[in-house]
Design a protein around this motif. Structure first.
Motif, short mmCIF file in Angstrom:
data_model
loop_
_atom_site.label_atom_id
_atom_site.label_comp_id
_atom_site.label_asym_id
_atom_site.label_seq_id
_atom_site.Cartn_x
_atom_site.Cartn_y
_atom_site.Cartn_z
N ASN A 436 0.92 -1.21 0.02
CA ASN A 436 -0.06 -0.07 0.06
C ASN A 436 0.69 1.21 0.12
O ASN A 436 1.67 1.42 1.00
CB ASN A 436 -1.00 0.12 1.36
CG ASN A 436 -1.96 -1.06 1.26
OD1 ASN A 436 -2.03 -1.94 0.05
ND2 ASN A 436 -2.64 -1.33 2.38
N SER A 578 -15.43 6.09 3.13
CA SER A 578 -14.31 5.05 2.87
C SER A 578 -13.99 4.91 1.51
O SER A 578 -14.57 4.53 0.64
CB SER A 578 -14.92 3.74 3.70
OG SER A 578 -13.71 3.06 3.60
N SER A 580 -11.14 2.75 -1.17
CA SER A 580 -10.34 1.75 -1.52
C SER A 580 -9.09 2.13 -1.57
O SER A 580 -8.62 3.35 -1.94
CB SER A 580 -10.91 0.69 -2.33
OG SER A 580 -10.84 1.39 -3.66
N LYS A 582 -7.09 1.59 -4.38
CA LYS A 582 -7.10 1.94 -5.53
C LYS A 582 -7.60 3.07 -5.75
O LYS A 582 -7.15 4.23 -6.66
CB LYS A 582 -7.77 0.86 -6.43
CG LYS A 582 -7.68 0.90 -7.98
CD LYS A 582 -6.11 0.68 -8.34
CE LYS A 582 -5.86 0.72 -9.87
NZ LYS A 582 -4.68 0.52 -10.15
N GLU A 583 -8.93 3.48 -5.26
CA GLU A 583 -9.33 4.63 -5.37
C GLU A 583 -8.62 6.04 -4.66
O GLU A 583 -8.46 6.98 -5.35
CB GLU A 583 -10.65 4.90 -4.50
CG GLU A 583 -11.84 3.87 -5.15
CD GLU A 583 -12.94 3.71 -4.46
OE1 GLU A 583 -14.16 3.44 -5.04
OE2 GLU A 583 -13.10 3.97 -3.12
#
Length: 621
Positions: A436, A578, A580, A582-583
């Motif tokens: 991440n 919230s 993700s 990727k977002e």
């Protein structure tokens, strides 16, 4: 030494009064309509040209005036409404100050035609800038016609302060609606540049509201009715689910006079407490009747503000009556949101005691006995229960199965692969790259590492910047993409909102909207921008109309800029959402791909950076 204090000439005093009474064409509309209502007219026509700058004309079938009154009505402080000071505390009419007609005549070309019912001939008077040009006898119908032309012709500075025709026309519609809603028993018609905008025959209050604000308004209204010694309240409040971003459809009428009151508006908002989303404004049309001696109207030249003797009691009554109506019509939420009203206990059963059920137990019942039927069991409706018969020789069900498998596969020997992992789908280097690179904190900020430290991004402001530049590019280059809707959306708006949409139609098309049909009270949308969902269309347009309440910018770039900002504010991801991984990464990458990533469209910072050195200093303390 000569005196330095002198009396002002009448034309100068009239122009000063005009600065208070006549601020724009809508002010003239208000004064002339109220005079027609005071004249006991039952049919009033309003004719407008060029948003009132060229012509404002009001024609009524009221009492009319004789020759003397027709001349006196243009004098300062000349009125038929009051005779002594005590009359100010018992007013039953609209105008009473005697300033309106004198002020209007001082800054415009005025032509008045009036005739009383019992007279054979009427009077025609022409005034230009407080100067009488002519007074003649004419053959006229009963009533009065007031035509005000070339407003502010002798005060160019005031005329230059007027807004665009669209804005001035919206203000005229507001004033017309206020008078029309206050008097549903009068026939009103409204013409603008030769086109009929409103045709309102006499009707009830509910019918008048629906006629003014389109046909879908009827399903939004909740009746409000209360009668006390202090005030009598009637009218309608709108259901919470129909609340809007703007405060347009909010009307207080006290003794059939429109007023503005932030204090009473707070009482309405208190009644809606817990029913509205943040920033939403409910619509309401409330008619208050109070004794004339308990209010003071003469505290503002436009008479839109009123002082009440007992505001606190009025606040409490208004709040309670609106809250009661919302609860009575099942608008207010209950504790159990899934409650079925069919399961409620009827009132006729409230004093009845429930019968104690009897329990029968068969002590001789044995579920493992070989009896096909337990003859000793008596269980009411279940007394016909039969114990299922045991299946004998259950192994016979699988006889021959092995041979069939052998026949199908051709062999009875099977070999299975081991489940031992012989390799990895990804190399170790690739696994390290998938670690991440962004983290979300409190569903508000996105933290991403950079070479010198880390960057902290405000997700809402960052998304506003990304969307803003996308919309602005689409409108400038005219290359917006649209997604066609399987079922077109039919959205209803008020008359002034439809005027705004008509003016913004070209810019909205450039953003991706496709308008299939446009009528005076609704639009049919068959296509929407690709980054707008179907459920967000009404919210986007409501936010846009709310942001443009003060007027549409004249230049096309400023107009596009305003639309892009409004749509970005509506569609941007909100704090508390919230995202993700990727977002988060796409949002950060999209932000730093913008031309100006440092600030949002509203000039607020979108991110801050923290260097490793700064973190080291924090830990060194």
């Amino acid at each position: 030494m000569s005196s330095i204090i002198q009396l002002l000439p009448d034309h100068v005093a009239n122009q000063i009064a005009a600065g208070e009474v006549v601020q724009r064409p809508a002010s003239v509309v208000k004064e002339l309509l109220e005079n027609a209502v005071d004249a006991k007219a039952t049919d009033i026509k309003l004719i407008i040209k060029d948003a009132g700058k060229a012509l404002v004309q009001v024609i009524d079938n009221g009492q009319g005036m004789n020759v003397t009154d027709a001349r006196l009505c243009f004098e300062r402080h000349a009125t038929s409404k009051i005779r002594k000071a005590e009359d100010l505390f018992s007013l039953h009419t609209k105008g009473f100050r005697g300033e309106a007609l004198a002020s209007i005549a001082a800054i415009a070309h005025v032509e008045m035609k009036t005739k009383q019912d019992q007279e054979e001939l009427g009077t025609q008077i022409i005034i230009e800038g407080s100067k009488f040009v002519s007074q003649e006898v004419a053959v006229l119908p009963k009533g009065t016609s007031f035509a005000v032309k070339n407003l502010f012709f002798n005060i160019p500075a005031r005329r230059n302060f007027l807004k665009s025709d669209t804005v001035e026309y919206r203000h005229i519609i507001d004033e017309f609606q206020r008078v029309a809603l206050a008097h549903p028993n009068i026939y009103f018609t409204f013409f603008h540049n030769g086109s009929e905008m409103f045709n309102l025959p006499p009707s009830s209050i509910r019918q008048r509201i629906v006629a003014v604000f389109s046909g879908k308004t009827n399903e939004k209204l909740v009746p409000v009715q209360e009668e006390t010694e202090i005030v009598t309240i009637q009218g309608f409040a709108c259901k919470p689910e129909f609340a809007k971003k703007s405060r347009g459809e909010q009307f207080f009428f006290v003794n059939d006079r429109f007023i503005k009151s932030g204090y009473l508006h707070h009482a309405i908002m208190a009644a809606y407490d817990g029913l509205l989303k943040d920033g939403a404004q409910p619509s309401y049309f409330l008619y208050l009747t109070v004794p004339p001696n308990t209010i003071d109207i003469n505290i503002h030249p436009t008479k839109t503000e009123i002082k009440f003797d007992d505001e606190h009691a009025l606040y409490a009554i208004l709040r309670a009556s609106v809250k009661h109506s919302l609860g009575q019509f099942n608008v207010a939420p209950v504790l159990d949101f899934d409650r079925d009203s069919n399961l409620d206990t009827p009132y006729s059963y409230k004093d009845l005691e429930g019968a104690t059920p009897t329990i029968q137990v068969d002590s001789t019942f044995n579920p493992f006995s070989d009896d096909k039927v337990n003859k000793h069991y008596s269980g009411g409706a279940s007394s016909n229960y039969k114990k299922p018969e045991p299946t004998a020789n259950w192994e016979s069900l699988y006889v021959g199965l092995k041979q069939e498998v052998d026949f199908i596969s051709g062999t009875t020997d099977f070999s299975f692969e081991t489940e031992e992992v012989t390799g990895s789908l990804f190399n170790e280097e690739d696994v390290e790259k998938t670690v991440n690179t962004a983290y979300q904190i409190h569903k508000k900020y996105i933290v991403s590492p950079i070479k010198s430290g880390m960057v902290i991004v405000d997700q809402q402001r960052a998304h506003q910047r990304v969307l803003y530049e996308q919309f602005l590019t689409n409108m400038t280059v005219h290359q917006a993409s649209s997604q066609q809707l399987l079922f077109p959306l039919d959205l209803f708006f008020s008359a002034n909102e439809m005027e705004l949409i008509e003016d913004l139609k070209l810019s909205l098309v450039n953003t991706g909207f496709v308008f299939e049909e446009t009528s005076p009270d609704h639009v049919v949308i068959s296509g929407i921008p690709v980054n707008v969902t179907e459920s967000e269309v009404s919210l986007v347009l409501e936010q846009l109309l709310s942001d443009l309440q003060d007027g549409i910018p004249d230049s096309s770039f400023s107009q596009n800029d305003t639309i892009a900002k409004s749509m970005a504010k509506s569609l941007a991801v909100k704090t508390g959402t919230s995202l993700s991984i990727k977002e988060q990464e796409n949002l950060v990458n999209g932000l730093f791909a913008c031309k100006d990533p440092n600030v949002s469209p509203f000039q607020k910072p979108t991110f801050i950076t923290m260097r490793v050195e700064d973190l080291d200093k924090k830990f060194a303390l």
